[in-house]
Design a protein around this motif. Structure first.
Motif, PDB file in Angstrom:
ATOM      1  N   ARG A   1       0.834  -1.212   0.000  1.00 28.34           N
ATOM      2  CA  ARG A   1       0.000   0.000   0.000  1.00 28.34           C
ATOM      3  C   ARG A   1       0.866   1.259   0.000  1.00 28.34           C
ATOM      4  N   ILE A   2       1.977   1.214   0.705  1.00 29.86           N
ATOM      5  CA  ILE A   2       2.879   2.365   0.750  1.00 29.86           C
ATOM      6  C   ILE A   2       3.452   2.646  -0.632  1.00 29.86           C
ATOM      7  N   ARG A   3       3.851   1.599  -1.336  1.00 30.18           N
ATOM      8  CA  ARG A   3       4.404   1.788  -2.680  1.00 30.18           C
ATOM      9  C   ARG A   3       3.358   2.381  -3.615  1.00 30.18           C
ATOM     10  N   GLU A   4       2.107   1.955  -3.479  1.00 29.70           N
ATOM     11  CA  GLU A   4       1.045   2.450  -4.355  1.00 29.70           C
ATOM     12  C   GLU A   4       0.778   3.936  -4.137  1.00 29.70           C
ATOM     13  N   ARG A   5       0.720   4.374  -2.874  1.00 32.75           N
ATOM     14  CA  ARG A   5       0.375   5.782  -2.616  1.00 32.75           C
ATOM     15  C   ARG A   5       1.603   6.685  -2.549  1.00 32.75           C
ATOM     16  N   GLY A   6       2.809   6.090  -2.356  1.00 34.85           N
ATOM     17  CA  GLY A   6       4.029   6.874  -2.373  1.00 34.85           C
ATOM     18  C   GLY A   6       4.427   7.499  -1.055  1.00 34.85           C
ATOM     19  N   TYR A   7       3.778   7.151   0.020  1.00 37.93           N
ATOM     20  CA  TYR A   7       4.183   7.637   1.343  1.00 37.93           C
ATOM     21  C   TYR A   7       3.725   6.653   2.409  1.00 37.93           C
ATOM     22  N   ALA A   8       4.374   6.738   3.575  1.00 38.71           N
ATOM     23  CA  ALA A   8       4.073   5.836   4.680  1.00 38.71           C
ATOM     24  C   ALA A   8       3.382   6.589   5.804  1.00 38.71           C
ATOM     25  N   VAL A   9       2.589   5.851   6.583  1.00 37.46           N
ATOM     26  CA  VAL A   9       1.890   6.420   7.730  1.00 37.46           C
ATOM     27  C   VAL A   9       2.203   5.578   8.962  1.00 37.46           C
ATOM     28  N   ASP A  10       2.568   6.246  10.036  1.00 40.55           N
ATOM     29  CA  ASP A  10       2.671   5.618  11.351  1.00 40.55           C
ATOM     30  C   ASP A  10       1.500   6.151  12.157  1.00 40.55           C
ATOM     31  N   ASP A  11       0.504   5.314  12.375  1.00 43.89           N
ATOM     32  CA  ASP A  11      -0.716   5.731  13.065  1.00 43.89           C
ATOM     33  C   ASP A  11      -0.720   5.167  14.484  1.00 43.89           C
ATOM     34  N   GLY A  12       0.071   5.791  15.357  1.00 45.64           N
ATOM     35  CA  GLY A  12       0.145   5.325  16.733  1.00 45.64           C
ATOM     36  C   GLY A  12       0.886   4.013  16.890  1.00 45.64           C
ATOM     37  N   GLU A  13       1.695   3.644  15.926  1.00 43.07           N
ATOM     38  CA  GLU A  13       2.386   2.348  15.959  1.00 43.07           C
ATOM     39  C   GLU A  13       3.689   2.385  16.757  1.00 43.07           C
ATOM     40  N   GLN A  14       4.302   3.554  16.839  1.00 46.90           N
ATOM     41  CA  GLN A  14       5.517   3.713  17.629  1.00 46.90           C
ATOM     42  C   GLN A  14       5.203   4.338  18.997  1.00 46.90           C
ATOM     43  N   GLU A  15       4.241   5.259  18.999  1.00 47.35           N
ATOM     44  CA  GLU A  15       3.837   5.930  20.230  1.00 47.35           C
ATOM     45  C   GLU A  15       2.353   6.249  20.143  1.00 47.35           C
ATOM     46  N   VAL A  16       1.586   5.826  21.120  1.00 44.04           N
ATOM     47  CA  VAL A  16       0.138   6.047  21.118  1.00 44.04           C
ATOM     48  C   VAL A  16      -0.157   7.545  21.099  1.00 44.04           C
ATOM     49  N   GLY A  17      -1.095   7.928  20.208  1.00 46.72           N
ATOM     50  CA  GLY A  17      -1.485   9.329  20.124  1.00 46.72           C
ATOM     51  C   GLY A  17      -0.638  10.164  19.195  1.00 46.72           C
ATOM     52  N   VAL A  18       0.300   9.529  18.503  1.00 44.77           N
ATOM     53  CA  VAL A  18       1.181  10.242  17.570  1.00 44.77           C
ATOM     54  C   VAL A  18       0.980   9.691  16.166  1.00 44.77           C
ATOM     55  N   ARG A  19       0.889  10.598  15.200  1.00 46.99           N
ATOM     56  CA  ARG A  19       0.773  10.176  13.799  1.00 46.99           C
ATOM     57  C   ARG A  19       1.921  10.788  13.013  1.00 46.99           C
ATOM     58  N   CYS A  20       2.396  10.047  12.024  1.00 43.99           N
ATOM     59  CA  CYS A  20       3.547  10.478  11.233  1.00 43.99           C
ATOM     60  C   CYS A  20       3.314  10.135   9.762  1.00 43.99           C
ATOM     61  N   PHE A  21       3.742  11.035   8.885  1.00 44.53           N
ATOM     62  CA  PHE A  21       3.764  10.783   7.448  1.00 44.53           C
ATOM     63  C   PHE A  21       5.211  10.862   6.975  1.00 44.53           C
TER      64      PHE A  21
END
Length: 250
Positions: free
Chosen positions: A182-202
């Motif tokens: 999915r990351i390759r298809e859209r061209g960016y990655a998302v961290d949706d609380g996977e490293q730290e709860v309540g934090v999102r990263c693109f």
């Protein structure tokens, strides 16, 4: 002696020992070095003797071998150089998006943060430069993994075990492989609380960088919403291209 890859075998073996110590937390026993490197003990002894003499390794009272101050000197110089090249672009990301911008590189089976520009908000992310994180549960890490083939990704997953940083972390190799697709298809990655709860990263890839590199923006999920990607990703891509040019010497 030349190696099968065209490099110098002695140098490759010495670097292998330093990387094994790094992966084991900074120090290792002779048996651990032998098991992981596949080298005979006399060869390891000879290489370690040189590394110790040059300050890149040291023998501890416990007789374990650890990384030496020479490694710190090289790492500090490399970090300053990378930070100087990337920091103006990270500052533009942080200023335009209002959140913390990070640059990370692939470091064996981990990602290491090499530069950062902080958010102006009082509530912001404090991931420090030099921190090493697992690839499967961070935005930059998944972006770096997306550049690898499936066999290599599965091999990394088997070696690291995909530990869960939060309840949202990916913990299965099949799930990780699907996410990378999915990351390759859209061209960016998302961290949706996977490293730290309540934090999102693109995160996006830095094109043409000498080493696999990713640029990210992160912040509290209340501000960095899924819709925030529409604004953040174009900014990240623009500055990532500029960072890639700087790192490639253009």
């Amino acid at each position: 002696m030349a190696s099968s890859t065209g490099g110098v075998q002695t140098v490759e073996r010495a670097i292998d020992l330093l990387e094994i110590m790094t992966d084991l937390g900074g120090d290792a026993t002779l048996s651990e070095l032998a098991d992981r490197s596949g080298l005979p003990l006399p060869t390891i002894h000879r290489l370690l003797r040189t590394l110790v003499q040059r300050g890149y390794a040291r023998q501890m009272p416990s007789r374990r071998y650890a990384l030496g101050p020479g490694v710190l000197r090289l790492a500090d110089a490399a970090g300053r150089q990378l930070g100087a090249a990337a920091r103006p672009h990270l500052e533009r990301v942080a200023a335009e998006l209002g959140e913390t911008a990070n640059l990370a590189m692939l470091d064996h089976e981990m990602a290491v943060y090499v530069a950062q520009a902080s958010s102006t908000h009082s509530m912001r992310m404090f991931t420090e430069v030099g921190r090493r994180v697992h690839l499967h549960c961070t935005g930059v890490g998944k972006m770096l993994l997306a550049a690898l083939g499936e066999d290599e990704v599965r091999a990394i997953a088997q070696r690291t075990g995909l530990p869960a940083a939060t309840e949202h972390s990916i913990t299965g190799a099949d799930e990780l492989v699907a996410e990378l697709g999915r990351i390759r298809e859209r061209g960016y990655a998302v961290d949706d609380g996977e490293q730290e709860v309540g934090v999102r990263c693109f995160a996006v890839a830095v094109p043409d960088a000498p080493l696999a590199t990713a640029l990210s923006v992160s912040g509290p999920a209340a501000r960095v919403t899924p819709e925030f990607a529409d604004v953040a990703v174009p900014v990240l891509r623009e500055e990532a291209a500029r960072v890639g040019d700087r790192l490639a010497g253009r």
